[in-house]
Design an enzyme around this catalytic site. Structure first.
Site, short mmCIF file in Angstrom:
data_model
loop_
_atom_site.label_atom_id
_atom_site.label_comp_id
_atom_site.label_asym_id
_atom_site.label_seq_id
_atom_site.Cartn_x
_atom_site.Cartn_y
_atom_site.Cartn_z
N LYS A 9 1.03 -1.42 0.30
CA LYS A 9 0.20 -0.19 -0.09
C LYS A 9 0.60 1.34 0.29
CE LYS A 9 -3.89 -2.38 1.25
NZ LYS A 9 -5.42 -2.53 2.05
N TYR A 49 -11.57 -2.88 -5.23
CA TYR A 49 -12.10 -2.97 -3.93
C TYR A 49 -13.85 -2.97 -4.24
CZ TYR A 49 -8.21 -2.62 -1.33
OH TYR A 49 -7.15 -2.44 -0.70
N PHE A 57 -16.29 2.47 5.34
CA PHE A 57 -14.51 2.79 5.15
C PHE A 57 -14.11 3.02 3.63
CE2 PHE A 57 -15.26 -1.60 5.86
CZ PHE A 57 -14.73 -2.38 4.80
N ARG A 85 -1.15 -15.06 3.21
CA ARG A 85 -1.84 -14.75 4.85
C ARG A 85 -1.37 -14.81 6.30
NH1 ARG A 85 -6.33 -12.67 2.36
NH2 ARG A 85 -7.54 -12.72 4.89
N THR A 91 -6.70 -8.40 9.47
CA THR A 91 -6.66 -7.39 8.21
C THR A 91 -6.10 -5.93 9.27
OG1 THR A 91 -8.09 -8.32 7.08
CG2 THR A 91 -8.35 -6.16 7.11
N ARG A 102 1.49 -7.44 8.98
CA ARG A 102 1.04 -6.25 9.92
C ARG A 102 1.30 -6.19 11.37
NH1 ARG A 102 -4.30 -8.28 5.82
NH2 ARG A 102 -4.20 -6.75 4.47
N ASN A 112 -3.02 -0.86 6.24
CA ASN A 112 -3.18 -2.51 6.58
C ASN A 112 -1.14 -2.95 5.75
OD1 ASN A 112 -4.27 -2.57 4.81
ND2 ASN A 112 -5.23 -4.54 5.92
N HIS A 115 -2.11 -5.63 0.68
CA HIS A 115 -3.65 -6.19 0.82
C HIS A 115 -3.48 -7.62 0.19
CE1 HIS A 115 -7.24 -7.44 -1.52
NE2 HIS A 115 -6.46 -7.52 -2.09
N GLU A 126 -8.07 -10.33 -9.52
CA GLU A 126 -7.36 -9.36 -9.31
C GLU A 126 -6.01 -9.11 -10.12
OE1 GLU A 126 -6.72 -9.18 -4.90
OE2 GLU A 126 -9.45 -9.04 -4.42
P1 CMP Z 1 -7.26 -5.12 2.41
O1 CMP Z 1 -6.78 -6.82 2.62
O2 CMP Z 1 -6.78 -4.52 1.34
O3 CMP Z 1 -9.06 -5.10 1.56
C1 CMP Z 1 -9.88 -4.68 1.95
C2 CMP Z 1 -9.60 -3.36 2.95
O4 CMP Z 1 -10.48 -2.57 3.07
C3 CMP Z 1 -8.59 -3.67 4.26
O5 CMP Z 1 -7.64 -4.56 3.21
C4 CMP Z 1 -8.46 -3.11 5.01
O6 CMP Z 1 -7.65 -1.37 4.52
C5 CMP Z 1 -10.18 -2.32 4.82
N1 CMP Z 1 -10.73 -2.25 5.66
C6 CMP Z 1 -11.30 -3.67 5.73
N2 CMP Z 1 -12.39 -3.18 6.89
C7 CMP Z 1 -12.65 -1.95 7.35
C8 CMP Z 1 -13.40 -1.77 8.59
N3 CMP Z 1 -13.88 -1.91 9.32
N4 CMP Z 1 -12.78 -0.13 8.72
C9 CMP Z 1 -11.74 0.53 8.01
N5 CMP Z 1 -11.08 -0.24 6.74
C10 CMP Z 1 -11.47 -0.99 6.98
#
Ligand code: CMP
Length: 147
Positions: A9, A49, A57, A85, A91, A102, A112, A115, A126
């Site tokens: 990211k 996304y 969010f 993972r 996450t 993370r 975070n 992805h 993707e």
């Molecule tokens: P990522 O693995 O990029 O996939 C979807 C992204 O949405 C996730 O990481 C987070 O960065 C974001 N995300 C998911 N849930 C939340 C949440 N509850 N609040 C804020 N961001 C979120």
């Protein structure tokens, strides 16, 4: 062979953690078969996304992903999705185990660090947003017999 889509990211690039994260994947024996630094387009970010569209969010997530360059990559290997993972952790960096990527470098759920796709179907969907099939390279990793 199973493939995984992963990207670093914008905060990871800005914080100078690109090498650190890639090194952790490499040390585990994960094979990188495509990689590039890009500034994603709005269309690419929305497509990536799309399952989160409408969530509270979503707008912040999109704005953040479009805030600077990202490093996109395709990884390959047996069980590569579960393996990646496991290495990157939950996450939410607060729930990610301390030794995970993370868990060591993340502070917020949005920023975070990385992805990674959560299923073979999503990985294929993707990776196609960012790579043409001819950009994915076939080669032999030296350590392959020793994993
Ligand atoms: P990522 O693995 O990029 O996939 C979807 C992204 O949405 C996730 O990481 C987070 O960065 C974001 N995300 C998911 N849930 C939340 C949440 N509850 N609040 C804020 N961001 C979120």
């Amino acid at each position: 062979m199973e493939r995984e889509f992963l990207f670093l990211k914008p905060n990871t690039v800005r914080r100078g953690l690109v090498g650190e994260v890639i090194s952790r994947l490499e040390r585990r024996g994960i094979k990188i078969v495509a990689m590039k630094m890009i500034c994603p387009t709005k269309e690419q970010a929305e497509e990536l996304y799309k399952e989160h569209k409408g969530k509270p969010f979503y707008e912040d997530l999109l704005k953040f992903i479009l805030s600077g360059p990202i490093v996109v990559m395709v990884l390959e290997g047996p069980r590569v999705i579960d393996m990646v993972r496991h290495i990157i952790g939950n996450t939410d960096p607060l729930k990610a185990s301390p030794g995970s990527i993370r868990g060591e470098f993340g502070m917020s759920i949005t920023k975070n660090i990385v992805h990674a796709s959560d299923s073979p179907e999503n990985a294929e969907r993707e990776l196609k947003i960012f790579f043409k099939e001819e950009e994915i390279i076939k080669y032999r990793l030296d350590v392959q017999d020793d994993l």
